[in-house]
Design a protein around this motif. Structure first.
Motif, PDB file in Angstrom:
ATOM      1  N   PHE A 111       0.863  -1.182   0.000  1.00  9.19           N
ATOM      2  CA  PHE A 111       0.000   0.000   0.000  1.00  9.19           C
ATOM      3  C   PHE A 111       0.901   1.235   0.000  1.00  9.19           C
ATOM      4  CE2 PHE A 111      -2.679  -3.320   1.418  1.00  9.19           C
ATOM      5  CZ  PHE A 111      -4.006  -2.925   1.398  1.00  9.19           C
ATOM      6  N   VAL A 112       0.686   2.135  -0.927  1.00  8.05           N
ATOM      7  CA  VAL A 112       1.414   3.404  -0.949  1.00  8.05           C
ATOM      8  C   VAL A 112       0.431   4.488  -0.515  1.00  8.05           C
ATOM      9  CG1 VAL A 112       2.737   5.035  -2.332  1.00  8.05           C
ATOM     10  CG2 VAL A 112       2.944   2.568  -2.762  1.00  8.05           C
ATOM     11  N   MET A 113       0.798   5.218   0.523  1.00 12.14           N
ATOM     12  CA  MET A 113      -0.154   6.080   1.205  1.00 12.14           C
ATOM     13  C   MET A 113      -0.167   7.509   0.646  1.00 12.14           C
ATOM     14  SD  MET A 113      -0.968   3.563   3.004  1.00 12.14           S
ATOM     15  CE  MET A 113      -2.340   4.367   3.846  1.00 12.14           C
ATOM     16  N   LYS A 114      -1.335   8.141   0.737  1.00 12.39           N
ATOM     17  CA  LYS A 114      -1.460   9.554   0.379  1.00 12.39           C
ATOM     18  C   LYS A 114      -1.929  10.395   1.564  1.00 12.39           C
ATOM     19  CE  LYS A 114      -6.181   9.060  -1.454  1.00 12.39           C
ATOM     20  NZ  LYS A 114      -7.039   9.208  -2.657  1.00 12.39           N
ATOM     21  N   GLY A 115      -2.329   9.724   2.637  1.00  5.35           N
ATOM     22  CA  GLY A 115      -2.772  10.422   3.836  1.00  5.35           C
ATOM     23  C   GLY A 115      -2.241   9.728   5.074  1.00  5.35           C
ATOM     24  N   PRO A 116      -2.209  10.423   6.216  1.00  3.57           N
ATOM     25  CA  PRO A 116      -1.695   9.826   7.455  1.00  3.57           C
ATOM     26  C   PRO A 116      -2.720   8.906   8.110  1.00  3.57           C
ATOM     27  CG  PRO A 116      -2.448  12.050   7.879  1.00  3.57           C
ATOM     28  CD  PRO A 116      -2.617  11.824   6.401  1.00  3.57           C
ATOM     29  N   LEU A 117      -2.213   7.987   8.923  1.00  2.00           N
ATOM     30  CA  LEU A 117      -3.068   7.094   9.702  1.00  2.00           C
ATOM     31  C   LEU A 117      -2.431   6.881  11.066  1.00  2.00           C
ATOM     32  CD1 LEU A 117      -4.005   4.223   7.195  1.00  2.00           C
ATOM     33  CD2 LEU A 117      -5.586   5.909   8.148  1.00  2.00           C
ATOM     34  N   SER A 118      -3.243   6.895  12.103  1.00  2.00           N
ATOM     35  CA  SER A 118      -2.741   6.603  13.441  1.00  2.00           C
ATOM     36  C   SER A 118      -3.916   6.339  14.366  1.00  2.00           C
ATOM     37  CB  SER A 118      -1.910   7.769  13.984  1.00  2.00           C
ATOM     38  OG  SER A 118      -1.356   7.450  15.248  1.00  2.00           O
ATOM     39  N   GLY A 213      -4.410  -5.549   8.172  1.00  2.87           N
ATOM     40  CA  GLY A 213      -3.068  -5.336   8.702  1.00  2.87           C
ATOM     41  C   GLY A 213      -2.769  -3.868   8.934  1.00  2.87           C
ATOM     42  N   LEU A 214      -3.222  -3.019   8.032  1.00  2.41           N
ATOM     43  CA  LEU A 214      -2.981  -1.582   8.199  1.00  2.41           C
ATOM     44  C   LEU A 214      -3.814  -1.005   9.340  1.00  2.41           C
ATOM     45  CD1 LEU A 214      -2.054  -2.198   5.154  1.00  2.41           C
ATOM     46  CD2 LEU A 214      -2.230   0.279   4.876  1.00  2.41           C
ATOM     47  N   VAL A 215      -5.004  -1.552   9.555  1.00  2.00           N
ATOM     48  CA  VAL A 215      -5.807  -1.150  10.711  1.00  2.00           C
ATOM     49  C   VAL A 215      -5.037  -1.466  11.993  1.00  2.00           C
ATOM     50  CG1 VAL A 215      -7.929  -1.596  12.004  1.00  2.00           C
ATOM     51  CG2 VAL A 215      -7.998  -1.417   9.496  1.00  2.00           C
ATOM     52  N   ARG A 220      -1.306   0.167  16.538  1.00  2.00           N
ATOM     53  CA  ARG A 220      -0.072  -0.054  17.293  1.00  2.00           C
ATOM     54  C   ARG A 220       0.793   1.199  17.308  1.00  2.00           C
ATOM     55  NH1 ARG A 220       4.901  -1.162  18.217  1.00  2.00           N
ATOM     56  NH2 ARG A 220       5.605  -0.326  16.244  1.00  2.00           N
ATOM     57  N   MET A 221       0.897   1.872  16.168  1.00  2.00           N
ATOM     58  CA  MET A 221       1.719   3.076  16.102  1.00  2.00           C
ATOM     59  C   MET A 221       1.117   4.203  16.940  1.00  2.00           C
ATOM     60  SD  MET A 221       3.006   3.054  12.131  1.00  2.00           S
ATOM     61  CE  MET A 221       4.156   4.398  12.400  1.00  2.00           C
ATOM     62  N   GLY A 222      -0.202   4.262  16.977  1.00  6.66           N
ATOM     63  CA  GLY A 222      -0.855   5.280  17.787  1.00  6.66           C
ATOM     64  C   GLY A 222      -0.530   5.151  19.262  1.00  6.66           C
ATOM     65  N   GLN A 223      -0.270   3.934  19.710  1.00 12.72           N
ATOM     66  CA  GLN A 223       0.081   3.710  21.112  1.00 12.72           C
ATOM     67  C   GLN A 223       1.424   4.329  21.470  1.00 12.72           C
ATOM     68  OE1 GLN A 223      -0.066  -0.563  21.337  1.00 12.72           O
ATOM     69  NE2 GLN A 223      -2.292  -0.636  21.518  1.00 12.72           N
ATOM     70  N   TYR A 224       2.249   4.598  20.445  1.00 10.54           N
ATOM     71  CA  TYR A 224       3.583   5.155  20.680  1.00 10.54           C
ATOM     72  C   TYR A 224       3.723   6.548  20.071  1.00 10.54           C
ATOM     73  CZ  TYR A 224       4.501   0.334  21.916  1.00 10.54           C
ATOM     74  OH  TYR A 224       4.445  -0.913  22.504  1.00 10.54           O
ATOM     75  N   ALA A 225       2.582   7.218  19.885  1.00 16.39           N
ATOM     76  CA  ALA A 225       2.565   8.578  19.333  1.00 16.39           C
ATOM     77  C   ALA A 225       3.244   8.639  17.966  1.00 16.39           C
ATOM     78  CB  ALA A 225       3.220   9.563  20.300  1.00 16.39           C
ATOM     79  N   GLN A 226       3.127   7.563  17.202  1.00 12.61           N
ATOM     80  CA  GLN A 226       3.651   7.519  15.841  1.00 12.61           C
ATOM     81  C   GLN A 226       2.479   7.460  14.871  1.00 12.61           C
ATOM     82  OE1 GLN A 226       5.929   3.862  16.274  1.00 12.61           O
ATOM     83  NE2 GLN A 226       7.841   5.008  16.284  1.00 12.61           N
ATOM     84  N   ARG A 227       2.778   7.620  13.580  1.00 13.43           N
ATOM     85  CA  ARG A 227       1.726   7.475  12.592  1.00 13.43           C
ATOM     86  C   ARG A 227       2.307   7.045  11.254  1.00 13.43           C
ATOM     87  NH1 ARG A 227      -0.518  13.460  10.733  1.00 13.43           N
ATOM     88  NH2 ARG A 227       1.331  14.107   9.547  1.00 13.43           N
ATOM     89  N   ILE A 228       1.466   6.460  10.432  1.00 10.70           N
ATOM     90  CA  ILE A 228       1.804   6.176   9.041  1.00 10.70           C
ATOM     91  C   ILE A 228       1.716   7.498   8.291  1.00 10.70           C
ATOM     92  CG2 ILE A 228       1.102   4.929   6.969  1.00 10.70           C
ATOM     93  CD1 ILE A 228      -0.191   2.834   8.870  1.00 10.70           C
ATOM     94  N   GLU A 229       2.777   7.838   7.554  1.00 17.71           N
ATOM     95  CA  GLU A 229       2.848   9.142   6.903  1.00 17.71           C
ATOM     96  C   GLU A 229       2.513   9.049   5.410  1.00 17.71           C
ATOM     97  OE1 GLU A 229       3.213  11.841   8.449  1.00 17.71           O
ATOM     98  OE2 GLU A 229       4.177  11.350  10.364  1.00 17.71           O
ATOM     99  N   PRO A 230       2.017  10.142   4.832  1.00 14.78           N
ATOM    100  CA  PRO A 230       1.803  10.173   3.377  1.00 14.78           C
ATOM    101  C   PRO A 230       3.100   9.865   2.630  1.00 14.78           C
ATOM    102  CG  PRO A 230       0.791  12.079   4.427  1.00 14.78           C
ATOM    103  CD  PRO A 230       1.603  11.397   5.486  1.00 14.78           C
ATOM    104  N   GLY A 231       2.978   9.087   1.561  1.00 14.33           N
ATOM    105  CA  GLY A 231       4.137   8.715   0.766  1.00 14.33           C
ATOM    106  C   GLY A 231       4.820   7.442   1.225  1.00 14.33           C
ATOM    107  N   GLN A 232       4.501   6.979   2.418  1.00 17.03           N
ATOM    108  CA  GLN A 232       5.150   5.766   2.905  1.00 17.03           C
ATOM    109  C   GLN A 232       4.562   4.515   2.254  1.00 17.03           C
ATOM    110  OE1 GLN A 232       5.029   5.870   7.234  1.00 17.03           O
ATOM    111  NE2 GLN A 232       6.892   7.117   7.307  1.00 17.03           N
ATOM    112  N   VAL A 233       5.404   3.489   2.186  1.00 21.59           N
ATOM    113  CA  VAL A 233       5.024   2.185   1.641  1.00 21.59           C
ATOM    114  C   VAL A 233       4.762   1.237   2.804  1.00 21.59           C
ATOM    115  CG1 VAL A 233       5.775   0.221   0.250  1.00 21.59           C
ATOM    116  CG2 VAL A 233       6.447   2.551  -0.404  1.00 21.59           C
ATOM    117  N   ILE A 234       3.640   0.543   2.753  1.00 23.87           N
ATOM    118  CA  ILE A 234       3.305  -0.421   3.798  1.00 23.87           C
ATOM    119  C   ILE A 234       3.193  -1.806   3.176  1.00 23.87           C
ATOM    120  CG2 ILE A 234       1.758  -1.004   5.689  1.00 23.87           C
ATOM    121  CD1 ILE A 234       2.996   1.819   5.894  1.00 23.87           C
TER     122      ILE A 234
END
Length: 266
Positions: A111-118, A213-215, A220-234
């Motif tokens: 998955f190649v992202m265009k928006g953030p997720l957390s 899996g992305l859900v 999991r990342m939200g628990q550590y104040a992280q997020r999936i960023e735009p442009g990242q590959v998952i």
């Protein structure tokens, strides 16, 4: 729980193993008290060092998404690791000899992202934040022994997570698809090793739906104040068992209308 000094020492050993192309002993034997939080702390310590040295985060991988792999490690949850910019190979490329220790290949959907997720997100939110999906191969490697030679003890989830979820490389396909234009559960591949069919699989093997899996990763990342960023590959998780790739191996994955992808090992 491990001390800060023990976490730093384990991270140092793994970084040295990666640089020297050798394997270290099982951390789960060295530290019987190790927890999953410790393992992620070791992974994060390596990430901080690599980023300080100029490497960039390309994205994230989700692993252990199949029931078979989870059962093998005695767990009921996926794991995750970091993808770095220098891990990326183009389809059709040749991996240089000596680049990895014991490389293996898995077939996945990226998955190649265009928006953030957390945090707590829905399936619909994942699809809305995805720019496109494409075939992908993950190159696995292990800087930790798979089995302890003295006791035969197999590595555990703590070893795998500390070792960046065994990630070493990623091969992205060239075709791009809107995430809601295909049923990813029915998207799969025929994978050939040296011209012979080695494995087949469908996206449904990944938590019943690769989007799931992305859900999980966003939560999991939200628990550590992280997020999936735009442009990242998952990398959403493999739908086949890992395939050994000794020197001279040629891998080709046919995803049908979804695309094709290949990689060779010198």
């Amino acid at each position: 729980m491990l001390s800060a000094a023990e976490i730093t020492a384990a991270a140092d050993d793994l970084l040295d193993a990666e640089r020297g192309r050798h394997q270290i002993g099982l951390l789960s034997l060295r530290h019987p008290q190790i927890t999953l939080e410790d393992a992620y702390a070791i992974q994060s310590a390596q990430m901080a060092r690599k980023l300080a040295q100029g490497r960039r985060i390309l994205g994230w991988k989700i692993g252990l998404t199949s029931k078979v792999m989870q059962a093998a490690l005695g767990i009921d949850t996926p794991d995750s690791g970091v993808l770095y910019n220098d891990m990326l190979f183009q389809s059709g490329a040749t991996v240089p000899a000596g680049r990895f220790i014991q490389p293996r290949i898995e077939a996945e959907i990226a998955f190649v992202m265009k928006g953030p997720l957390s945090g707590s997100v829905t399936r619909e939110a994942v699809l809305a934040a995805t720019d496109y999906v494409t075939p992908a191969l993950e190159i696995l490697d292990t800087r930790i022994l798979r089995h302890d030679p003295a006791t035969g003890t197999a590595r555990k989830i703590f070893d795998t997570v500390a070792d960046n979820a065994a990630n070493a490389g990623i091969v992205l396909g060239e075709t791009r698809h809107a995430p809601d234009a295909v049923d990813l559960r029915w998207t799969g591949a025929i994978l050939r090793k040296d011209g012979a069919v080695e494995a087949t699989g469908l996206g449904a093997a990944v938590l019943d739906d690769p989007v799931t899996g992305l859900v999980w990763l966003a939560r999991r990342m939200g628990q550590y104040a992280q997020r999936i960023e735009p442009g990242q590959v998952i990398l959403s998780g493999s739908f086949i068992a890992p395939i050994e790739c000794p020197p001279g191996t040629a891998i080709a994955a046919d995803y049908g209308p979804f695309g094709q992808i290949s990689i060779d090992f010198a």
